[in-house]
Design a protein around this motif. Structure first.
Motif, mmCIF file in Angstrom:
data_model
loop_
_atom_site.group_PDB
_atom_site.id
_atom_site.type_symbol
_atom_site.label_atom_id
_atom_site.label_comp_id
_atom_site.label_asym_id
_atom_site.label_seq_id
_atom_site.Cartn_x
_atom_site.Cartn_y
_atom_site.Cartn_z
ATOM 1 N N LEU A 103 21.633 -13.670 -24.283
ATOM 2 C CA LEU A 103 23.103 -13.657 -24.161
ATOM 3 C C LEU A 103 23.749 -14.023 -25.497
ATOM 4 C CD1 LEU A 103 23.756 -15.393 -20.705
ATOM 5 C CD2 LEU A 103 24.258 -13.015 -21.289
ATOM 6 N N ILE A 104 23.219 -15.064 -26.136
ATOM 7 C CA ILE A 104 23.783 -15.496 -27.420
ATOM 8 C C ILE A 104 23.622 -14.397 -28.468
ATOM 9 C CG2 ILE A 104 23.494 -17.133 -29.325
ATOM 10 C CD1 ILE A 104 22.724 -19.245 -27.241
ATOM 11 N N ALA A 105 22.482 -13.708 -28.439
ATOM 12 C CA ALA A 105 22.240 -12.624 -29.416
ATOM 13 C C ALA A 105 23.223 -11.477 -29.241
ATOM 14 C CB ALA A 105 20.807 -12.124 -29.280
ATOM 15 N N GLY A 106 23.737 -11.313 -28.007
ATOM 16 C CA GLY A 106 24.781 -10.320 -27.784
ATOM 17 C C GLY A 106 24.314 -9.036 -27.131
ATOM 18 N N SER A 107 25.316 -8.235 -26.742
ATOM 19 C CA SER A 107 25.053 -6.975 -26.048
ATOM 20 C C SER A 107 24.412 -5.956 -26.978
ATOM 21 C CB SER A 107 26.370 -6.406 -25.513
ATOM 22 O OG SER A 107 26.184 -5.092 -25.036
ATOM 23 N N ASN A 118 27.506 -18.171 -33.591
ATOM 24 C CA ASN A 118 26.714 -19.305 -34.062
ATOM 25 C C ASN A 118 26.353 -20.292 -32.961
ATOM 26 O OD1 ASN A 118 26.745 -18.385 -36.742
ATOM 27 N ND2 ASN A 118 28.791 -19.246 -37.032
ATOM 28 N N ALA A 119 26.553 -19.913 -31.710
ATOM 29 C CA ALA A 119 26.157 -20.803 -30.606
ATOM 30 C C ALA A 119 24.640 -21.001 -30.645
ATOM 31 C CB ALA A 119 26.575 -20.201 -29.276
ATOM 32 N N GLU A 120 24.199 -22.171 -30.255
ATOM 33 C CA GLU A 120 22.758 -22.460 -30.317
ATOM 34 C C GLU A 120 22.339 -23.257 -29.091
ATOM 35 O OE1 GLU A 120 19.496 -24.330 -33.428
ATOM 36 O OE2 GLU A 120 21.599 -24.186 -33.984
ATOM 37 N N LEU A 121 21.318 -22.769 -28.441
ATOM 38 C CA LEU A 121 20.779 -23.441 -27.256
ATOM 39 C C LEU A 121 19.871 -24.589 -27.677
ATOM 40 C CD1 LEU A 121 20.293 -23.451 -24.138
ATOM 41 C CD2 LEU A 121 18.350 -21.930 -24.579
ATOM 42 N N SER A 139 27.933 -26.549 -31.819
ATOM 43 C CA SER A 139 28.407 -25.292 -32.411
ATOM 44 C C SER A 139 29.002 -24.354 -31.367
ATOM 45 C CB SER A 139 27.259 -24.583 -33.137
ATOM 46 O OG SER A 139 26.168 -24.342 -32.250
ATOM 47 N N LEU A 140 28.601 -24.484 -30.096
ATOM 48 C CA LEU A 140 29.186 -23.630 -29.052
ATOM 49 C C LEU A 140 30.692 -23.878 -28.963
ATOM 50 C CD1 LEU A 140 29.237 -21.703 -26.669
ATOM 51 C CD2 LEU A 140 28.502 -23.589 -25.195
ATOM 52 N N ILE A 174 26.672 -26.895 -17.631
ATOM 53 C CA ILE A 174 26.645 -26.778 -19.093
ATOM 54 C C ILE A 174 26.802 -28.159 -19.717
ATOM 55 C CG2 ILE A 174 27.838 -25.822 -21.107
ATOM 56 C CD1 ILE A 174 28.669 -23.445 -19.353
ATOM 57 N N LEU A 175 25.884 -28.489 -20.623
ATOM 58 C CA LEU A 175 25.947 -29.736 -21.381
ATOM 59 C C LEU A 175 26.139 -29.417 -22.854
ATOM 60 C CD1 LEU A 175 22.926 -31.654 -19.775
ATOM 61 C CD2 LEU A 175 25.340 -31.812 -19.119
ATOM 62 N N ILE A 176 26.737 -30.337 -23.571
ATOM 63 C CA ILE A 176 26.884 -30.207 -25.024
ATOM 64 C C ILE A 176 26.222 -31.419 -25.669
ATOM 65 C CG2 ILE A 176 28.474 -29.962 -26.965
ATOM 66 C CD1 ILE A 176 28.584 -27.599 -25.021
ATOM 67 N N GLU A 177 25.185 -31.152 -26.457
ATOM 68 C CA GLU A 177 24.417 -32.231 -27.103
ATOM 69 C C GLU A 177 23.939 -33.266 -26.086
ATOM 70 O OE1 GLU A 177 23.711 -32.127 -30.310
ATOM 71 O OE2 GLU A 177 25.160 -30.740 -31.188
ATOM 72 N N GLY A 178 23.534 -32.790 -24.917
ATOM 73 C CA GLY A 178 22.965 -33.680 -23.900
ATOM 74 C C GLY A 178 23.975 -34.390 -23.028
#
Length: 207
Positions: A103-107, A118-121, A139-140, A174-178
């Motif tokens: 999903l982050i890589a895109g369609s 630049n979102a990062e899991l 970054s999300l 959804i969490l951000i940085e834990g």
């Protein structure tokens, strides 16, 4: 006292010795040059035509699953499905990682991406029988454009994708940085898990 013959013989011997040295040095130079050129061309060939072994081939030989990912339509109002073949993983968390990164890589079919570039899991963790905790880097939020439509697209492209492909998963948090955050960018709250929203999905009609 040396005779003329001895002197001439010594001179011939000296010239012969010098000639042999030159021949030896020249031979060494030729051998070094040949080895250098051989190594150079082998390296160049491997660079241009990488050997058919290694990680890339190993990845291509892994078993794949067919997954449905959801991206936005052109108006960013609905979610449209996009079929993908992803590496098959045994654990639902690992399979979810494959989907989120896709999903982050895109369609790949021209649909509108739902995550900023630049979102990062960070991680995916299963909690209980039906909840996935999906943790992203800051970054999300930092790179997200914001707005209710864009935030809805991000949240439900993620939730609908994971719940559609992982039958045991019914909710996504959804969490951000834990940590749990109040909202994504001021419009969609992130303090509670999300359930899939089928009303946002549109199936393209055959033309």
């Amino acid at each position: 006292m040396s005779t003329k013959k001895q002197i001439r013989s010594a001179g011939v011997k000296s010239k012969k010795t010098k000639k042999n040295k030159r021949t030896l040095i020249l031979s060494v130079i030729v051998v070094v040059a040949v080895v250098f050129l051989a190594v150079f061309f082998i390296t160049l060939f491997d660079y241009i035509y990488p050997p058919a072994t290694g990680k890339h081939i190993a990845e291509s030989k892994k078993e794949k699953i067919e997954a449905i990912l959801y991206f936005s339509d052109a108006n960013e109002r609905y979610l449209l499905p996009e079929k993908r073949f992803l590496v098959k993983e045994t654990a639902p968390e690992s399979q979810a990682v494959e989907m989120v990164n896709a999903l982050i890589a895109g369609s790949k079919t021209g649909l509108v991406n739902t995550f900023p570039q630049n979102a990062e899991l960070l991680s995916v963790k299963k909690e209980g029988s039906d909840l996935l905790l999906v943790d992203f880097r800051e970054s999300l939020i930092k790179n997200h454009p914001g707005g209710s439509a864009a935030e809805m697209a991000t949240v439900y492209s993620l939730t609908n994708t994971l719940t559609a492909n992982l039958p045991e998963i019914k909710r996504v948090k959804i969490l951000i940085e834990g940590k749990s955050r109040e909202s994504l960018k001021g419009h969609i709250g992130l303090d509670q898990p999300f359930y899939p929203n089928q009303e946002l999905i549109r199936v393209p009609q055959p033309q």
